[in-house]
Design a protein around this motif. Structure first.
Motif, PDB file in Angstrom:
ATOM      1  N   ILE A   1       0.872  -1.174   0.000  1.00 47.29           N
ATOM      2  CA  ILE A   1       0.000   0.000   0.000  1.00 47.29           C
ATOM      3  C   ILE A   1       0.906   1.220   0.000  1.00 47.29           C
ATOM      4  CG2 ILE A   1      -1.787   1.303   1.211  1.00 47.29           C
ATOM      5  CD1 ILE A   1      -2.565  -1.344   2.616  1.00 47.29           C
ATOM      6  N   THR A   2       0.672   2.132  -0.937  1.00 43.14           N
ATOM      7  CA  THR A   2       1.464   3.357  -0.992  1.00 43.14           C
ATOM      8  C   THR A   2       0.539   4.564  -1.054  1.00 43.14           C
ATOM      9  OG1 THR A   2       1.622   3.245  -3.410  1.00 43.14           O
ATOM     10  CG2 THR A   2       3.439   2.288  -2.144  1.00 43.14           C
ATOM     11  N   CYS A   3       1.092   5.677  -0.642  1.00 41.84           N
ATOM     12  CA  CYS A   3       0.389   6.951  -0.722  1.00 41.84           C
ATOM     13  C   CYS A   3       1.340   7.958  -1.360  1.00 41.84           C
ATOM     14  CB  CYS A   3      -0.028   7.424   0.674  1.00 41.84           C
ATOM     15  SG  CYS A   3      -0.905   9.003   0.649  1.00 41.84           S
ATOM     16  N   THR A   4       0.893   8.547  -2.458  1.00 36.50           N
ATOM     17  CA  THR A   4       1.665   9.619  -3.077  1.00 36.50           C
ATOM     18  C   THR A   4       0.874  10.907  -2.907  1.00 36.50           C
ATOM     19  OG1 THR A   4       0.721   9.128  -5.243  1.00 36.50           O
ATOM     20  CG2 THR A   4       2.859   8.164  -4.745  1.00 36.50           C
ATOM     21  N   GLN A   5       1.594  11.988  -2.738  1.00 34.18           N
ATOM     22  CA  GLN A   5       0.952  13.243  -2.353  1.00 34.18           C
ATOM     23  C   GLN A   5       1.502  14.405  -3.171  1.00 34.18           C
ATOM     24  OE1 GLN A   5       1.149  13.567   1.849  1.00 34.18           O
ATOM     25  NE2 GLN A   5       0.362  15.636   1.889  1.00 34.18           N
ATOM     26  N   THR A   6       0.594  15.310  -3.533  1.00 29.32           N
ATOM     27  CA  THR A   6       0.986  16.596  -4.090  1.00 29.32           C
ATOM     28  C   THR A   6       0.443  17.648  -3.138  1.00 29.32           C
ATOM     29  OG1 THR A   6      -0.997  16.948  -5.419  1.00 29.32           O
ATOM     30  CG2 THR A   6       0.808  15.702  -6.454  1.00 29.32           C
ATOM     31  N   SER A   7       0.603  18.907  -3.465  1.00 26.80           N
ATOM     32  CA  SER A   7       0.123  19.942  -2.541  1.00 26.80           C
ATOM     33  C   SER A   7      -1.399  19.948  -2.416  1.00 26.80           C
ATOM     34  CB  SER A   7       0.618  21.319  -2.977  1.00 26.80           C
ATOM     35  OG  SER A   7       0.138  21.621  -4.273  1.00 26.80           O
ATOM     36  N   LEU A   8      -2.122  19.493  -3.440  1.00 25.55           N
ATOM     37  CA  LEU A   8      -3.583  19.549  -3.383  1.00 25.55           C
ATOM     38  C   LEU A   8      -4.271  18.203  -3.594  1.00 25.55           C
ATOM     39  CD1 LEU A   8      -4.245  22.894  -5.282  1.00 25.55           C
ATOM     40  CD2 LEU A   8      -4.326  22.480  -2.823  1.00 25.55           C
ATOM     41  N   SER A   9      -3.536  17.102  -3.542  1.00 28.11           N
ATOM     42  CA  SER A   9      -4.172  15.793  -3.691  1.00 28.11           C
ATOM     43  C   SER A   9      -3.285  14.701  -3.105  1.00 28.11           C
ATOM     44  CB  SER A   9      -4.447  15.495  -5.163  1.00 28.11           C
ATOM     45  OG  SER A   9      -3.247  15.292  -5.857  1.00 28.11           O
TER      46      SER A   9
ATOM     47  N   PHE B   1      -7.709  11.571  -3.979  1.00 26.69           N
ATOM     48  CA  PHE B   1      -8.532  12.548  -3.268  1.00 26.69           C
ATOM     49  C   PHE B   1      -7.960  13.931  -3.517  1.00 26.69           C
ATOM     50  CE2 PHE B   1      -9.106   8.627  -1.047  1.00 26.69           C
ATOM     51  CZ  PHE B   1     -10.452   8.611  -0.735  1.00 26.69           C
ATOM     52  N   HIS B   2      -8.837  14.885  -3.787  1.00 27.73           N
ATOM     53  CA  HIS B   2      -8.413  16.269  -3.999  1.00 27.73           C
ATOM     54  C   HIS B   2      -8.766  17.088  -2.768  1.00 27.73           C
ATOM     55  CE1 HIS B   2      -7.389  15.603  -8.172  1.00 27.73           C
ATOM     56  NE2 HIS B   2      -8.460  14.848  -8.232  1.00 27.73           N
ATOM     57  N   LEU B   3      -7.854  17.943  -2.342  1.00 24.39           N
ATOM     58  CA  LEU B   3      -8.088  18.793  -1.185  1.00 24.39           C
ATOM     59  C   LEU B   3      -8.647  20.133  -1.646  1.00 24.39           C
ATOM     60  CD1 LEU B   3      -4.777  18.081   0.726  1.00 24.39           C
ATOM     61  CD2 LEU B   3      -6.970  16.936   0.957  1.00 24.39           C
ATOM     62  N   CYS B   4      -9.628  20.628  -0.912  1.00 25.83           N
ATOM     63  CA  CYS B   4     -10.183  21.953  -1.223  1.00 25.83           C
ATOM     64  C   CYS B   4      -9.178  22.993  -0.761  1.00 25.83           C
ATOM     65  CB  CYS B   4     -11.513  22.177  -0.516  1.00 25.83           C
ATOM     66  SG  CYS B   4     -12.805  21.072  -1.061  1.00 25.83           S
ATOM     67  N   SER B   5      -8.798  23.890  -1.633  1.00 28.04           N
ATOM     68  CA  SER B   5      -7.770  24.870  -1.278  1.00 28.04           C
ATOM     69  C   SER B   5      -8.275  25.892  -0.267  1.00 28.04           C
ATOM     70  CB  SER B   5      -7.248  25.574  -2.528  1.00 28.04           C
ATOM     71  OG  SER B   5      -8.301  26.186  -3.230  1.00 28.04           O
ATOM     72  N   GLU B   6      -9.602  26.184  -0.281  1.00 27.77           N
ATOM     73  CA  GLU B   6     -10.119  27.180   0.670  1.00 27.77           C
ATOM     74  C   GLU B   6     -10.144  26.655   2.103  1.00 27.77           C
ATOM     75  OE1 GLU B   6     -13.147  26.471  -1.706  1.00 27.77           O
ATOM     76  OE2 GLU B   6     -11.860  27.349  -3.228  1.00 27.77           O
ATOM     77  N   SER B   7     -10.640  25.438   2.273  1.00 25.46           N
ATOM     78  CA  SER B   7     -10.845  24.937   3.627  1.00 25.46           C
ATOM     79  C   SER B   7      -9.824  23.887   4.058  1.00 25.46           C
ATOM     80  CB  SER B   7     -12.252  24.348   3.735  1.00 25.46           C
ATOM     81  OG  SER B   7     -12.359  23.222   2.880  1.00 25.46           O
ATOM     82  N   GLY B   8      -9.093  23.323   3.111  1.00 19.54           N
ATOM     83  CA  GLY B   8      -8.143  22.276   3.459  1.00 19.54           C
ATOM     84  C   GLY B   8      -8.804  20.943   3.725  1.00 19.54           C
ATOM     85  N   SER B   9     -10.117  20.831   3.450  1.00 16.99           N
ATOM     86  CA  SER B   9     -10.824  19.576   3.698  1.00 16.99           C
ATOM     87  C   SER B   9     -10.739  18.673   2.472  1.00 16.99           C
ATOM     88  CB  SER B   9     -12.292  19.863   4.039  1.00 16.99           C
ATOM     89  OG  SER B   9     -12.931  20.447   2.927  1.00 16.99           O
ATOM     90  N   ILE B  10     -11.106  17.423   2.672  1.00 14.56           N
ATOM     91  CA  ILE B  10     -11.075  16.456   1.581  1.00 14.56           C
ATOM     92  C   ILE B  10     -12.356  16.592   0.772  1.00 14.56           C
ATOM     93  CG2 ILE B  10     -11.071  14.006   0.985  1.00 14.56           C
ATOM     94  CD1 ILE B  10      -9.469  13.537   3.550  1.00 14.56           C
ATOM     95  N   LYS B  11     -12.198  16.673  -0.525  1.00 17.04           N
ATOM     96  CA  LYS B  11     -13.338  16.719  -1.438  1.00 17.04           C
ATOM     97  C   LYS B  11     -13.431  15.344  -2.081  1.00 17.04           C
ATOM     98  CE  LYS B  11     -14.875  19.124  -5.560  1.00 17.04           C
ATOM     99  NZ  LYS B  11     -14.512  20.137  -6.560  1.00 17.04           N
TER     100      LYS B  11
END
Length: 126
Positions: free
Chosen positions: A23-31, A53-63
Motif C-alpha cells: 500500500i502506498t500513498c503519493t501526495q501533491t500539494s492539493l491531492s 482525493f483532492h483537497l479543497c484549497s479554501e478549507s483544506g478539507s477532503i473533497k
C-alpha cells in the motif's frame, strides 16, 4: 488492526484482502493517491487499485473524488459488491472495494448507504 477499519471492511472481504502486497500513498500539494497492490487472486484481475482525493484549497478539507485509474475487473461470480440472497436474487452489499467504485458501480440506494470519502480516507490514513 485499527477499530476504524471495521467500518469499511465486510467479513466477506477478508479473503480478498489477504492478497494485498503493498500500500502506498503519493501526495501533491492539493491531492493524494492511495494505491493498493495485489498478488494474483481468485477475485479480480487487477494488480493494483487506486483512488485519488483532492483537497479543497479554501478549507483544506477532503473533497470526494473518484479519480480511479482503473475499474475493478471482477472474475465471474466473485464480485464482492453484491451477494446472492436465499431466494436467488442479487443484492448490493457494502464492501471495502466499494471505496474504489463510488461512481456508478452500485445502484443509488446502495451507494447512499456507503460512508463518505472522508470516512474512508480517515480510517485508511490511521
Amino acid at each position: 488492526n485499527h477499530g476504524g477499519l471495521f467500518k469499511i471492511i465486510g467479513k466477506h472481504d477478508d479473503n480478498a484482502l489477504t492478497y494485498i502486497t503493498n500500500i502506498t500513498c503519493t501526495q501533491t500539494s492539493l491531492s493524494f493517491t492511495l494505491k493498493f497492490e495485489f498478488a494474483p487472486n481468485p477475485f479480480f484481475n487487477n494488480t493494483s487499485l487506486e483512488r485519488t482525493f483532492h483537497l479543497c484549497s479554501e478549507s483544506g478539507s477532503i473533497k470526494s473524488a473518484v479519480d480511479c485509474s482503473n475499474q475493478i475487473d471482477w472474475k465471474d461470480g466473485r464480485n464482492l459488491l453484491f451477494r446472492k440472497s436465499r431466494k436467488g436474487s442479487v443484492k448490493p452489499q457494502y464492501s471495502f472495494f466499494s471505496f474504489f467504485c463510488r461512481d456508478n458501480s452500485l445502484d443509488d440506494s446502495a451507494s447512499q448507504q456507503l460512508p463518505e470519502a472522508e470516512d474512508h480516507a480517515t480510517a485508511l490514513a490511521i
